[in-house]
Design a protein around this motif. Structure first.
Motif, mmCIF file in Angstrom:
data_model
loop_
_atom_site.group_PDB
_atom_site.id
_atom_site.type_symbol
_atom_site.label_atom_id
_atom_site.label_comp_id
_atom_site.label_asym_id
_atom_site.label_seq_id
_atom_site.Cartn_x
_atom_site.Cartn_y
_atom_site.Cartn_z
ATOM 1 N N HIS A 1 46.322 19.583 39.794
ATOM 2 C CA HIS A 1 47.334 20.459 40.335
ATOM 3 C C HIS A 1 48.728 19.739 40.467
ATOM 4 O O HIS A 1 49.751 20.276 40.135
ATOM 5 C CB HIS A 1 46.770 20.949 41.616
ATOM 6 C CG HIS A 1 47.823 21.810 42.269
ATOM 7 N ND1 HIS A 1 48.233 22.879 41.930
ATOM 8 C CD2 HIS A 1 48.478 21.692 43.627
ATOM 9 C CE1 HIS A 1 49.073 23.696 42.682
ATOM 10 N NE2 HIS A 1 49.386 22.652 43.769
ATOM 11 N N GLN B 1 49.806 19.756 36.631
ATOM 12 C CA GLN B 1 50.259 21.041 36.000
ATOM 13 C C GLN B 1 50.854 22.066 37.088
ATOM 14 O O GLN B 1 51.708 22.744 36.694
ATOM 15 C CB GLN B 1 48.977 21.762 35.643
ATOM 16 C CG GLN B 1 48.442 20.999 34.604
ATOM 17 C CD GLN B 1 46.910 21.409 34.217
ATOM 18 O OE1 GLN B 1 46.367 22.622 34.810
ATOM 19 N NE2 GLN B 1 46.155 21.088 33.123
ATOM 20 N N SER C 1 49.803 24.687 38.372
ATOM 21 C CA SER C 1 49.634 26.318 37.762
ATOM 22 C C SER C 1 49.064 27.002 38.864
ATOM 23 O O SER C 1 48.382 26.355 39.665
ATOM 24 C CB SER C 1 48.688 26.270 36.872
ATOM 25 O OG SER C 1 47.466 25.711 36.985
ATOM 26 N N GLU D 1 46.209 28.689 38.710
ATOM 27 C CA GLU D 1 44.953 28.509 38.470
ATOM 28 C C GLU D 1 44.247 27.130 38.983
ATOM 29 O O GLU D 1 43.283 27.244 39.654
ATOM 30 C CB GLU D 1 44.197 28.594 36.911
ATOM 31 C CG GLU D 1 43.097 28.652 36.729
ATOM 32 C CD GLU D 1 42.236 29.899 37.381
ATOM 33 O OE1 GLU D 1 40.960 29.417 37.768
ATOM 34 O OE2 GLU D 1 42.756 30.803 37.634
#
Length: 81
Positions: free
Chosen positions: A23, A26, A28, A30
């Protein structure tokens, strides 16, 4: 209080640590959702209210489980009787 099996607890800690790094890299939706899910499960499994506290409790429980495995159980019954 019920304690999670050490293998499950170890897996939750590993998932948490992996997802935290993912996390951070990225960011993101998701990975954030997965991190939130595993954080919630880790907190519920340890009875803690924060991820930091949950990790501390998990470490204590895993160390205790290792100690139990390393220490042979002594029977309460006297030999021969």
């Amino acid at each position: 209080m019920l304690l999670p099996h050490p293998a499950i607890l170890r897996n939750l800690v590993e998932q948490y640590e992996t997802l935290k790094v993912l996390h951070a890299e990225q960011g993101s939706f998701e990975t954030r959702r997965q991190l939130e899910d595993v954080t919630c499960t880790l907190c519920v499994s340890t009875g803690a209210h924060t991820p930091t506290a949950a990790l501390a409790v998990a470490e204590q429980q895993l160390n205790f489980a290792l100690t139990e495995v390393a220490t042979p159980m002594v029977s309460a019954a006297a030999p021969g009787g």
